[in-house]
Design an enzyme around this catalytic site. Structure first.
Site, PDB file in Angstrom:
ATOM      1  CB  VAL A  16     -33.078  13.327  10.437  1.00  0.00           C
ATOM      2  CG1 VAL A  16     -32.408  14.586  10.848  1.00  0.00           C
ATOM      3  CG2 VAL A  16     -34.325  14.009  10.460  1.00  0.00           C
ATOM      4  CG  ASP A  37     -29.230   2.915  11.775  1.00  0.00           C
ATOM      5  OD1 ASP A  37     -29.912   4.049  12.061  1.00  0.00           O
ATOM      6  OD2 ASP A  37     -30.027   1.847  12.469  1.00  0.00           O
ATOM      7  N   PRO A 125     -35.331  15.594  22.674  1.00  0.00           N
ATOM      8  CG  PRO A 125     -35.343  16.096  25.058  1.00  0.00           C
ATOM      9  CD  PRO A 125     -35.667  15.402  24.181  1.00  0.00           C
ATOM     10  CG  ASP A 127     -32.702  23.507  23.079  1.00  0.00           C
ATOM     11  OD1 ASP A 127     -31.594  24.320  22.839  1.00  0.00           O
ATOM     12  OD2 ASP A 127     -34.140  23.055  23.483  1.00  0.00           O
ATOM     13  CB  THR A 147     -29.919  21.352  14.959  1.00  0.00           C
ATOM     14  OG1 THR A 147     -31.233  21.226  15.078  1.00  0.00           O
ATOM     15  CG2 THR A 147     -28.469  20.619  13.569  1.00  0.00           C
ATOM     16  CG  ASP A 152     -37.714  26.435  15.797  1.00  0.00           C
ATOM     17  OD1 ASP A 152     -38.285  26.159  15.267  1.00  0.00           O
ATOM     18  OD2 ASP A 152     -36.847  25.569  16.445  1.00  0.00           O
ATOM     19  NE  ARG A 157     -33.068  33.708   8.699  1.00  0.00           N
ATOM     20  CZ  ARG A 157     -32.189  33.115   8.749  1.00  0.00           C
ATOM     21  NH1 ARG A 157     -31.907  34.080  10.233  1.00  0.00           N
ATOM     22  NH2 ARG A 157     -31.959  32.226   9.442  1.00  0.00           N
ATOM     23  CG  HIS A 180     -35.277  22.605  18.439  1.00  0.00           C
ATOM     24  ND1 HIS A 180     -36.008  23.505  17.176  1.00  0.00           N
ATOM     25  CD2 HIS A 180     -36.093  21.168  17.815  1.00  0.00           C
ATOM     26  CE1 HIS A 180     -36.671  22.624  16.870  1.00  0.00           C
ATOM     27  NE2 HIS A 180     -36.566  21.716  16.549  1.00  0.00           N
ATOM     28  CB  THR A 235     -39.634  17.442  10.560  1.00  0.00           C
ATOM     29  OG1 THR A 235     -38.872  17.080  11.391  1.00  0.00           O
ATOM     30  CG2 THR A 235     -40.814  18.365  10.836  1.00  0.00           C
TER      31      THR A 235
END
Length: 325
Positions: A16, A37, A125, A127, A147, A152, A157, A180, A235
């Site tokens: 990511v 990192d 997670p 939130d 984010t 989502d 959409r 999320h 992802t």
């Protein structure tokens, strides 16, 4: 001549983080991009590689590898850390123990180093980690942004677009709100297509489209990340671009509306948590929380999602207090 140098940092240069860095560099979003990192040699190698990639583009972004404290001078820090061995099998909540431990390490160090910018957090997670960043950083709640359900909502959409004849998703206004994760809901009562409420659009086009299967569309949007994860093991490009989009919107003072996980202070009837809702995003971070008037069913679903998040926040805070006694 006074020049403002736009500085963005990324902590966590995995899939990511690299995707976000690529977008920032090749869209020239920042003047300087700082990579950090736990594997410092990896961060250095990525910085060298981006250096090679810039000559053939219009970008003039400088890419620099730094230790964690070197991110303190940034305007925005994008958070994409995770334990590399962790791949959730059922829920993003499975990641909490490992990512909470990382959060308790990095946030106090950046606070001590003097970071006063904005955090944008993709670490899952999302939130719960966003709320921990807020509690540990001492920053205003407007400066700590997850984010959340932004990606989502894009997926919602896109799914609506597929069932209404391929109308461009950018002409559809629709939001996923809540966690999320598996408890998020679609705010169907506020969906519009070209400014027309969805109920009216369905009525006007019933001969062509019939009734939209809303539960199916919502479920597909809710679980689309797993469709990617089970096939490629991670992802990266969607959420990486989302991180870059948040950084660009803050640096450009875009005042754009997007879903995000933000700390609540009575909005939607909730306090003491971060949760996904529509916001206005600009140079001050969260410029405004947009309060949708959810219908009763949606509000019940939102409240259930909030209670789930609160439970995990309490569990995490309690566990940390126990280990530090």
């Amino acid at each position: 001549m006074n020049e403002t140098i736009r500085k963005v940092g990324i902590v966590g240069i995995g899939n990511v983080g690299k995707a976000a860095a690529s977008t920032i560099v090749h869209e020239n979003i920042a003047d300087e991009l700082y990579l950090s990192d736990i594997d410092s040699e990896r961060a250095k190698g990525e910085a060298y590689d981006f250096e090679d990639s810039i000559e053939l583009t219009q970008s003039r972004t400088r890419v620099i590898d730094v230790p964690l404290e070197g991110l303190a001078a940034c305007d925005v820090i994008l958070v994409a850390v995770t334990e590399r061995s962790q791949i959730p099998s059922q829920s993003r909540l499975e990641l909490l123990k490992g990512t909470a431990a990382i959060t308790y390490d990095i946030v106090p160090r950046l606070k001590k180093a003097g970071f006063q910018g904005k955090y944008v957090i993709a670490t899952n997670p999302c939130d719960i980690i966003t709320y921990l960043f807020y509690k540990l950083s001492g920053l205003p709640k407007s400066h700590v942004i997850g984010t959340g359900t932004s990606l989502d909502s894009m997926r919602l959409r896109k799914q609506i677009s597929k069932v209404v004849g391929g109308i461009d998703p950018r002409s559809i206004n629709a939001f996923m709100v809540g966690e999320h994760g598996d408890s998020q809901i679609a705010a169907w009562s506020h969906v519009t297509i070209g400014g027309q409420p969805l109920d009216q659009f369905e009525e006007d086009n019933q001969d062509e489209l019939g009734k939209i299967d809303r539960p199916s569309v919502e479920d597909t949007a809710r679980h689309f990340g797993w469709e990617i994860l089970t096939r490629k093991g991670n992802t990266q490009f969607g959420i990486g671009n989302e991180l870059a989009f948040f950084a660009k919107s803050i640096l450009n003072n875009a005042h754009i509306v997007t879903a995000a996980s933000v700390v609540q202070d009575g909005e939607y009837g909730q306090t003491d948590l971060a949760i996904g809702v529509p916001i206005v995003l600009g140079k001050h971070g969260v410029e405004k929380i947009i309060k949708l008037r959810l219908n009763d069913q949606e509000q019940q679903g939102f409240n259930a999602s909030a209670e789930l998040i609160k439970g995990y926040i309490k569990q995490t805070l309690d566990e940390h207090e126990e280990t530090t006694k």
